[in-house]
Scaffold this motif. Structure first.
Motif, short mmCIF file in Angstrom:
data_model
loop_
_atom_site.label_atom_id
_atom_site.label_comp_id
_atom_site.label_asym_id
_atom_site.label_seq_id
_atom_site.Cartn_x
_atom_site.Cartn_y
_atom_site.Cartn_z
N UNK A 164 0.82 -1.22 0.00
CA UNK A 164 0.00 0.00 0.00
C UNK A 164 0.85 1.26 0.00
N UNK A 165 2.12 1.12 0.31
CA UNK A 165 3.01 2.27 0.38
C UNK A 165 3.83 2.45 -0.89
N UNK A 166 3.62 1.56 -1.88
CA UNK A 166 4.44 1.57 -3.09
C UNK A 166 3.59 1.88 -4.32
N UNK A 167 3.82 3.02 -4.98
CA UNK A 167 3.12 3.30 -6.24
C UNK A 167 3.40 2.20 -7.25
N UNK A 168 2.36 1.82 -7.98
CA UNK A 168 2.50 0.75 -8.97
C UNK A 168 2.17 -0.62 -8.41
N UNK A 169 2.34 -0.79 -7.11
CA UNK A 169 1.97 -2.04 -6.45
C UNK A 169 0.69 -1.85 -5.66
N UNK A 170 0.55 -0.67 -5.06
CA UNK A 170 -0.55 -0.37 -4.14
C UNK A 170 -1.92 -0.73 -4.71
N UNK A 171 -2.17 -0.36 -5.95
CA UNK A 171 -3.50 -0.55 -6.52
C UNK A 171 -3.77 -1.97 -6.98
N UNK A 172 -2.71 -2.77 -7.19
CA UNK A 172 -2.87 -4.05 -7.87
C UNK A 172 -2.60 -5.26 -7.00
N UNK A 173 -2.05 -5.07 -5.81
CA UNK A 173 -1.65 -6.19 -4.98
C UNK A 173 -2.83 -7.04 -4.52
N UNK A 174 -4.04 -6.47 -4.57
CA UNK A 174 -5.23 -7.19 -4.12
C UNK A 174 -5.59 -8.35 -5.05
N UNK A 175 -5.25 -8.26 -6.31
CA UNK A 175 -5.58 -9.33 -7.26
C UNK A 175 -4.94 -10.66 -6.88
N UNK A 176 -3.62 -10.73 -6.71
CA UNK A 176 -3.03 -12.00 -6.31
C UNK A 176 -3.47 -12.45 -4.92
N UNK A 177 -3.80 -11.51 -4.04
CA UNK A 177 -4.29 -11.89 -2.71
C UNK A 177 -5.60 -12.64 -2.83
N UNK A 178 -6.52 -12.15 -3.66
CA UNK A 178 -7.79 -12.82 -3.86
C UNK A 178 -7.62 -14.14 -4.59
N UNK A 179 -6.75 -14.14 -5.59
CA UNK A 179 -6.55 -15.37 -6.38
C UNK A 179 -5.92 -16.48 -5.54
N UNK A 180 -5.14 -16.12 -4.54
CA UNK A 180 -4.49 -17.12 -3.68
C UNK A 180 -5.34 -17.49 -2.47
N UNK A 181 -6.56 -16.95 -2.41
CA UNK A 181 -7.49 -17.24 -1.31
C UNK A 181 -6.95 -16.82 0.05
N UNK A 182 -6.28 -15.68 0.11
CA UNK A 182 -5.89 -15.13 1.41
C UNK A 182 -7.14 -14.89 2.24
N UNK A 183 -7.12 -15.25 3.54
CA UNK A 183 -8.30 -15.02 4.39
C UNK A 183 -8.74 -13.55 4.35
N UNK A 184 -10.03 -13.32 4.21
CA UNK A 184 -10.54 -11.97 4.07
C UNK A 184 -10.21 -11.11 5.29
N UNK A 185 -10.27 -11.70 6.48
CA UNK A 185 -9.96 -10.94 7.68
C UNK A 185 -8.53 -10.43 7.67
N UNK A 186 -7.59 -11.29 7.30
CA UNK A 186 -6.19 -10.89 7.22
C UNK A 186 -6.00 -9.81 6.16
#
Length: 217
Positions: free
Chosen positions: A131-153
């Motif tokens: 979230x602190x890195x331009x270019x990563x901040x907006x897009x890091x959520x995609x792999x998190x969702x695709x890897x089934x990271x727990x929603x709470x975390x």
């Protein structure tokens, strides 16, 4: 009582060009408009938060916006935008999500691949630090969702990282708001910087797409 755009003389009037237009739009839309900007920037970056949030903090110092409320709405907007990308990654998978979103203007597949690589290397901590890195901040959520990271975390790390980033930018603008006449005098240079950043972003995007097209031939 929370201030609104109509409670004070326009503080955006002394700023010209694109910076002045952005400040005027923020002032007119109010605190919830700032949240809408950060939501949109998280999904498809039209105007980066590095421009919007300092201006919002500046307007808060001038009395046009409420400082606490713009912090809340900007963080909420960032989280909702991140949640949408998280859902998209979980629903479609990483490859299909990247293939679809990379067709949008000013978005390049390489940016998504960079964010996915960051997530693979750093795991859940990438959600906070990303979230602190331009270019990563907006897009890091995609792999998190695709890897089934727990929603709470995902929620905890996203809110913490977004709050830190937004608070820093809003606070910077608020501090600069004490130097109103200085900002007014140098607003044209702020515009030059914004125009240059937009031009560089467009040129880099075109160059990368041309290179990719040559490689794929």
């Amino acid at each position: 009582m929370w201030a609104t755009a109509g409670d004070a003389t326009s503080a955006a009037g002394g700023l010209g060009g694109l910076v002045g237009a952005a400040a005027q739009a923020i002032e007119n839309l109010g605190e919830w408009g700032v949240g809408a900007f950060t939501l949109a920037e998280t999904v498809v970056p039209p105007i980066p938060s590095e421009v919007i949030l300092p201006l919002a903090g500046y307007l808060a110092k001038q009395g046009s916006l409420n400082l606490g409320l713009i912090f809340v709405t900007s963080t909420l907007g960032a989280y909702l935008g991140a949640l949408f990308l998280y859902w998209l990654g979980a629903r479609l998978g990483l490859e299909r999500s990247i293939r679809g979103l990379s067709k949008l203007p000013l978005v390049d597949r390489e940016d998504f691949e960079h964010a996915a690589g960051w997530f693979r290397r750093h795991g859940r901590s990438s959600i906070f630090f990303g979230r602190l890195l331009p270019g990563v901040r907006s897009l890091i959520s995609l792999p998190a969702g695709a890897s089934s990271m727990p929603l709470g975390t995902f929620t905890i790390f996203t809110l913490a990282g977004s709050a830190l980033w937004n608070g820093a930018l809003i606070g910077l603008g608020y501090l600069l708001g004490t130097q109103y006449h200085l900002i007014e005098g140098y607003s044209k240079y702020l515009n030059y910087a914004v125009y240059a950043a937009i031009a560089i972003a467009v040129v880099l995007l075109v160059v990368r797409r041309v290179r990719r097209a040559k490689v794929s031939r």
